[in-house]
Design a protein around this motif. Structure first.
Motif, mmCIF file in Angstrom:
data_model
loop_
_atom_site.group_PDB
_atom_site.id
_atom_site.type_symbol
_atom_site.label_atom_id
_atom_site.label_comp_id
_atom_site.label_asym_id
_atom_site.label_seq_id
_atom_site.Cartn_x
_atom_site.Cartn_y
_atom_site.Cartn_z
ATOM 1 N N GLU A 156 -5.231 0.520 15.149
ATOM 2 C CA GLU A 156 -5.982 1.910 14.853
ATOM 3 C C GLU A 156 -4.570 2.878 14.936
ATOM 4 O O GLU A 156 -4.794 3.746 13.835
ATOM 5 C CB GLU A 156 -6.563 2.148 16.092
ATOM 6 C CG GLU A 156 -7.330 3.755 16.047
ATOM 7 C CD GLU A 156 -7.789 4.342 17.469
ATOM 8 O OE1 GLU A 156 -8.164 5.503 17.475
ATOM 9 O OE2 GLU A 156 -8.210 3.559 18.222
ATOM 10 N N GLN B 58 0.821 -1.161 -0.031
ATOM 11 C CA GLN B 58 -0.122 0.053 -0.038
ATOM 12 C C GLN B 58 0.804 1.077 -0.016
ATOM 13 O O GLN B 58 0.483 2.148 -0.619
ATOM 14 C CB GLN B 58 -0.926 -0.124 1.228
ATOM 15 C CG GLN B 58 -2.100 -1.112 1.204
ATOM 16 C CD GLN B 58 -3.026 -1.157 2.413
ATOM 17 O OE1 GLN B 58 -3.956 -0.427 2.600
ATOM 18 N NE2 GLN B 58 -2.693 -2.123 3.229
ATOM 19 N N MET C 271 -2.006 9.032 2.833
ATOM 20 C CA MET C 271 -3.002 9.018 1.822
ATOM 21 C C MET C 271 -3.412 10.433 1.448
ATOM 22 O O MET C 271 -3.449 10.943 0.375
ATOM 23 C CB MET C 271 -4.171 8.304 1.926
ATOM 24 C CG MET C 271 -5.172 8.074 0.736
ATOM 25 S SD MET C 271 -6.554 6.999 1.045
ATOM 26 C CE MET C 271 -5.937 5.331 1.487
ATOM 27 N N ALA C 272 -3.518 11.194 2.861
ATOM 28 C CA ALA C 272 -3.832 12.427 2.739
ATOM 29 C C ALA C 272 -2.718 13.448 2.044
ATOM 30 O O ALA C 272 -2.918 14.371 1.309
ATOM 31 C CB ALA C 272 -4.161 12.873 3.864
ATOM 32 N N GLU D 101 -3.638 6.402 6.588
ATOM 33 C CA GLU D 101 -4.471 7.516 6.186
ATOM 34 C C GLU D 101 -3.919 8.735 6.199
ATOM 35 O O GLU D 101 -4.206 9.503 5.292
ATOM 36 C CB GLU D 101 -5.679 7.276 7.310
ATOM 37 C CG GLU D 101 -6.481 6.209 7.442
ATOM 38 C CD GLU D 101 -7.478 6.022 8.687
ATOM 39 O OE1 GLU D 101 -7.302 6.867 9.423
ATOM 40 O OE2 GLU D 101 -8.273 5.032 8.712
ATOM 41 N N ARG D 102 -2.707 8.912 6.838
ATOM 42 C CA ARG D 102 -2.112 10.207 6.788
ATOM 43 C C ARG D 102 -1.360 10.313 5.730
ATOM 44 O O ARG D 102 -1.495 11.417 5.104
ATOM 45 C CB ARG D 102 -1.345 10.696 8.110
ATOM 46 C CG ARG D 102 -2.138 10.754 9.350
ATOM 47 C CD ARG D 102 -1.381 11.501 10.366
ATOM 48 N NE ARG D 102 0.027 10.839 10.599
ATOM 49 C CZ ARG D 102 0.153 10.120 11.608
ATOM 50 N NH1 ARG D 102 -0.954 9.719 12.278
ATOM 51 N NH2 ARG D 102 1.321 9.568 11.985
ATOM 52 N N SER E 27 -3.056 1.843 11.036
ATOM 53 C CA SER E 27 -4.165 2.390 10.296
ATOM 54 C C SER E 27 -3.973 4.053 9.986
ATOM 55 O O SER E 27 -4.120 4.329 8.762
ATOM 56 C CB SER E 27 -5.332 1.891 10.266
ATOM 57 O OG SER E 27 -5.305 0.521 10.469
ATOM 58 N N GLY E 28 -3.758 4.495 11.116
ATOM 59 C CA GLY E 28 -3.572 5.937 10.829
ATOM 60 C C GLY E 28 -2.564 6.493 10.203
ATOM 61 O O GLY E 28 -2.609 7.576 9.399
#
Length: 313
Positions: A295, A37, A305-306, A302-303, A298-299
């Motif tokens: 969590e 990913q 991706m942003a 997500e960061r 995964s964070g």
């Protein structure tokens, strides 16, 4: 792209076949989905975009289009047209360029993400190669010398690299966190304590189906035969010889050995970076702790991706 040298086991992988285990089809997919990913996010791809998974000994690839790529996961000596390049960043490829994998430095598997789509059919909703079952990917097998894969919608993206907390680092002696298995009560206190106190060694018989460990045998109690039930990647079973087997991404979907523990979801990707003779320890955590660890990990994705949104340049 054309395969000049295939390497030990290079295959097409993505995030696997979710929801298929009830039919006896393992989820499969990338052995280290976190590395996969990250490679895709560097290119602005969807996290599950199909990639090439490289195992232990990498390929040589000639590209026949202009495209950006990214390589994340195990660290290799890499060369582009004979000049050293690095992992964990976007590499700009021109038609005719040749990428070569050299010496493995750490880990076991690296992921080559492409700013484009490999022209391959999806089976059960996935492009992943099931090496053991023989379907998916390119003709249901590992990549071979002379193979050619057409790339659709090849593009280039801005230069990016992974920094600091996003860079993956692997050790030859990881600590794998686990939660209690369904049949832990089939073992006495002494056996359970020994399971958590000893260091195991990964054997050469390990593969994408299961990771076999060498160490002191664990004794089972006098409980009755275990009824076969569902298995997921990360389940630690104790067969009759008393030496653990960790079910892996192409593992059986059902099994009958007692399950003493289960590797937490946040640590499953570390299994994909184990080599033969690596050593590992099991550390127990609660289910609540496992959720919190997942969590946090995964964070990070997500960061990133942003920070690295899609790029259509």
């Amino acid at each position: 792209m054309r395969i000049i040298r295939a390497g030990l086991q290079t295959s097409v992988q993505d995030l696997g076949r979710s929801g298929s285990m009830r039919y006896g089809v393992p989820r499969g997919g990338a052995a280290d989905p976190v590395a996969m990913q990250l490679a895709n996010l560097l290119l602005g791809n969807p996290p599950g975009n199909p990639v090439l998974e490289v195992t232990l000994d990498g390929p040589s690839i000639e590209f026949q289009c202009d495209i950006s790529i990214a390589i994340v996961g195990a660290q290799f000596d890499l060369a582009l047209n004979g000049e050293p390049v690095e992992c964990d960043r976007v590499l700009q490829i021109e038609s005719g360029d040749r990428l070569t994998f050299g010496r493995l430095l750490s880990g076991a598997r690296a992921y080559i993400a492409l700013a484009g789509q490999m022209k391959l059919p999806a089976i059960f909703g996935s492009h992943s190669t099931s090496i053991i079952a023989g379907f998916g990917g390119l003709c249901g097998r590992a990549i071979e010398k002379g193979d050619a894969i057409e790339i659709l919608e090849a593009r280039t993206v801005d230069h990016r690299r992974l920094e600091g907390e996003y860079r993956l680092r692997y050790t030859r002696h990881p600590q794998l966190r686990v939660v209690t298995g369904a049949e832990e009560n089939h073992f006495g206190r002494e056996a359970i304590d020994h399971f958590y106190s000893q260091t195991y060694q990964v054997t050469a018989q390990s593969n994408r189906m299961g990771i076999r460990l060498a160490g002191d045998a664990l004794r089972r109690g006098n409980q009755s035969q275990v009824v076969s039930s569902g298995l997921c990647p990360g389940t630690v079973q104790i067969p009759p010889d008393g030496r653990p087997i960790i079910s892996f991404i192409e593992g059986q979907t059902i099994g009958g050995y007692p399950r003493i523990a289960h590797v937490i979801s946040a640590d499953l990707h570390l299994l994909g970076q184990l080599q033969a003779n690596d050593r590992l320890d099991f550390t127990p955590v609660s289910v609540a702790q496992a959720h919190k660890i997942l969590e946090v990990k995964s964070g990070l994705l997500e960061r990133l991706m942003a920070e690295f949104p899609g790029n259509d340049n």
